[in-house]
Design a protein around this motif. Structure first.
Motif, mmCIF file in Angstrom:
data_model
loop_
_atom_site.group_PDB
_atom_site.id
_atom_site.type_symbol
_atom_site.label_atom_id
_atom_site.label_comp_id
_atom_site.label_asym_id
_atom_site.label_seq_id
_atom_site.Cartn_x
_atom_site.Cartn_y
_atom_site.Cartn_z
ATOM 1 N N TYR A 299 0.844 -1.189 0.000
ATOM 2 C CA TYR A 299 0.000 0.000 0.000
ATOM 3 C C TYR A 299 0.882 1.243 0.000
ATOM 4 O O TYR A 299 2.056 1.188 0.353
ATOM 5 C CB TYR A 299 -0.942 0.008 1.207
ATOM 6 C CG TYR A 299 -0.239 0.114 2.542
ATOM 7 C CD1 TYR A 299 -0.063 1.338 3.175
ATOM 8 C CD2 TYR A 299 0.261 -1.025 3.182
ATOM 9 C CE1 TYR A 299 0.587 1.441 4.399
ATOM 10 C CE2 TYR A 299 0.908 -0.944 4.402
ATOM 11 C CZ TYR A 299 1.067 0.288 5.008
ATOM 12 O OH TYR A 299 1.729 0.384 6.216
ATOM 13 N N CYS A 300 0.311 2.364 -0.417
ATOM 14 C CA CYS A 300 0.998 3.662 -0.422
ATOM 15 C C CYS A 300 2.346 3.611 -1.143
ATOM 16 O O CYS A 300 3.347 4.162 -0.674
ATOM 17 C CB CYS A 300 1.176 4.182 1.000
ATOM 18 S SG CYS A 300 -0.382 4.539 1.864
ATOM 19 N N ILE A 301 2.383 2.967 -2.299
ATOM 20 C CA ILE A 301 3.621 2.845 -3.070
ATOM 21 C C ILE A 301 3.884 4.135 -3.845
ATOM 22 O O ILE A 301 2.985 4.714 -4.452
ATOM 23 C CB ILE A 301 3.526 1.663 -4.047
ATOM 24 C CG1 ILE A 301 3.409 0.343 -3.264
ATOM 25 C CG2 ILE A 301 4.729 1.620 -4.985
ATOM 26 C CD1 ILE A 301 3.173 -0.856 -4.151
ATOM 27 N N GLY A 302 5.145 4.585 -3.830
ATOM 28 C CA GLY A 302 5.568 5.694 -4.668
ATOM 29 C C GLY A 302 4.940 7.031 -4.348
ATOM 30 O O GLY A 302 4.807 7.884 -5.225
ATOM 31 N N GLN A 303 4.577 7.242 -3.102
ATOM 32 C CA GLN A 303 3.918 8.493 -2.736
ATOM 33 C C GLN A 303 4.876 9.676 -2.761
ATOM 34 O O GLN A 303 6.059 9.554 -2.439
ATOM 35 C CB GLN A 303 3.290 8.367 -1.344
ATOM 36 C CG GLN A 303 2.142 7.372 -1.278
ATOM 37 C CD GLN A 303 0.972 7.776 -2.143
ATOM 38 O OE1 GLN A 303 0.397 8.852 -1.976
ATOM 39 N NE2 GLN A 303 0.608 6.911 -3.080
ATOM 40 N N ASP A 304 4.345 10.835 -3.123
ATOM 41 C CA ASP A 304 5.137 12.065 -3.130
ATOM 42 C C ASP A 304 4.908 12.813 -1.823
ATOM 43 O O ASP A 304 3.804 12.809 -1.279
ATOM 44 C CB ASP A 304 4.711 12.971 -4.293
ATOM 45 C CG ASP A 304 4.885 12.293 -5.634
ATOM 46 O OD1 ASP A 304 5.901 11.605 -5.816
ATOM 47 O OD2 ASP A 304 4.002 12.451 -6.492
ATOM 48 N N LYS A 305 5.943 13.473 -1.355
ATOM 49 C CA LYS A 305 5.775 14.298 -0.166
ATOM 50 C C LYS A 305 4.912 15.500 -0.499
ATOM 51 O O LYS A 305 5.125 16.170 -1.511
ATOM 52 C CB LYS A 305 7.137 14.768 0.367
ATOM 53 C CG LYS A 305 7.035 15.490 1.700
ATOM 54 C CD LYS A 305 8.403 15.735 2.314
ATOM 55 C CE LYS A 305 8.277 16.397 3.680
ATOM 56 N NZ LYS A 305 9.595 16.604 4.333
#
Length: 335
Positions: A284-290
């Protein structure tokens, strides 16, 4: 007259056990989170929640009944308020416990902000409801539709596959142009496809999107990705009669079941899916940007602690951004 009076009294007593709630005209998963938030509130005042059908611009302004899409426990049902019942459009933490029907935005969590001078926004309340312990269960009547859809995507092959959500449509005007969303949702199809391929090597990539522009969709197809429009060309006998709601529920089920799920930006649906995947012990939450602003806050940014350092001074003043019985009890004591 005794019988008539007794029946009237019984109706009054029964009404005191429920609270009818008319949600706003948001998307289905915003309605789902609104139901979760209201269910916790109803529990605090010892009532059962009855969700009233509402129309949504997202599905052709057709009446949406949550219980047609989801299965709930006995504390949440669906139905209409008694004939002639007036639904109030103001509900604060000092709510009159005799209110039977409420219509509108949720603002039940008391004063918010650093100086406790404002009520929380609807986005704050629905965000807090993501982790409320009311499981996401699709209604049994949706199973046949969902199975047909999954079969159309993956067929009989037991391979890894990715579902990516590209939130478009009203997102462009409401959130992109106002810089509330600065994610790849606001870019073109080529940019989105490149972003997806940075985070998955799966040969099968399905893009769930409400984008209707054929030029943008062709950018995804040229990158080897599948959309509902492309599925229709090869599996029209199975999915051509799907309503917008059928497509949505099927795509969300695929998001939860896929080997990899990718999504960016602000979406209550993504919040629910990412949390459900975490509960099931899958990625889950793969490759999220800040994020650069508290207005971009979503469940993954909270989970991965990717928010601005001063976010609590502006939004979600509670120790955690979720509904807690203890917090509600404290609010009741202050009344």
């Amino acid at each position: 007259w005794v019988v008539s009076f007794t029946l009237t009294l019984l109706k009054v007593l029964e009404a005191s056990k429920v609270l009818y709630f008319v949600p706003n005209n948001a998307g289905l998963f915003s309605l789902f989170l609104q139901a979760k938030a209201m269910a916790v509130y109803c529990e605090s005042i010892n009532r059962k929640l009855v969700m009233v059908p509402t129309k949504s611009i997202h599905y052709g302004n057709r009446p949406i009944t949550l219980c047609d899409s989801f299965e709930f426990s006995g504390n949440i049902t669906c139905g209409m308020p008694p004939k002639g019942e007036y639904c109030l459009n103001t509900l604060r933490r000092r709510v009159n416990k005799n209110i039977l029907c409420y219509n509108g935005l949720i603002n039940i969590l008391g004063l918010s902000g650093p100086a406790k001078t404002r009520y929380p926004t609807g986005r704050e309340v629905t965000f807090r409801a993501v982790e409320v312990d009311i499981p996401l269960k699709f209604a049994s009547k949706t199973f046949s539709t969902i199975n047909s859809f999954i079969q159309a995507i993956s067929g009989k092959y037991h391979q890894n596959w990715t579902v990516a959500h590209w939130r478009r449509g009203d997102q462009i005007l409401r959130r992109c142009h106002t810089l509330v969303d600065r994610s790849v949702n606001c870019e073109d199809g080529n940019t989105f496809a490149a972003k997806v391929k940075m985070h998955t090597n799966d040969s099968l990539i399905y893009v769930a999107t409400n984008e209707q522009n054929i030029t943008e969709l062709n950018m995804l197809h040229s990158a080897g990705m599948i959309t509902y429009q492309r599925l229709l060309q090869h599996h029209s006998d199975h999915i051509s009669n799907f309503s917008k709601l059928d497509i949505l529920l099927s795509e969300v089920h695929a998001m939860i079941e896929a080997t990899t799920f990718l999504a960016w930006g602000i979406s209550e649906m993504d919040d629910v899916v990412q949390y459900e995947r975490k509960k099931r012990g899958i990625s889950y939450c793969i490759g999220q940007d800040k994020i650069s602003s508290v207005y971009e806050l979503n469940w993954c940014a909270h989970e991965l602690k990717m928010f601005p350092i001063d976010w609590k001074k502006v939004i979600f003043p509670a120790a955690t951004p979720f509904l807690h019985q203890k917090q509600q009890q404290q609010q009741q004591q202050q009344q």
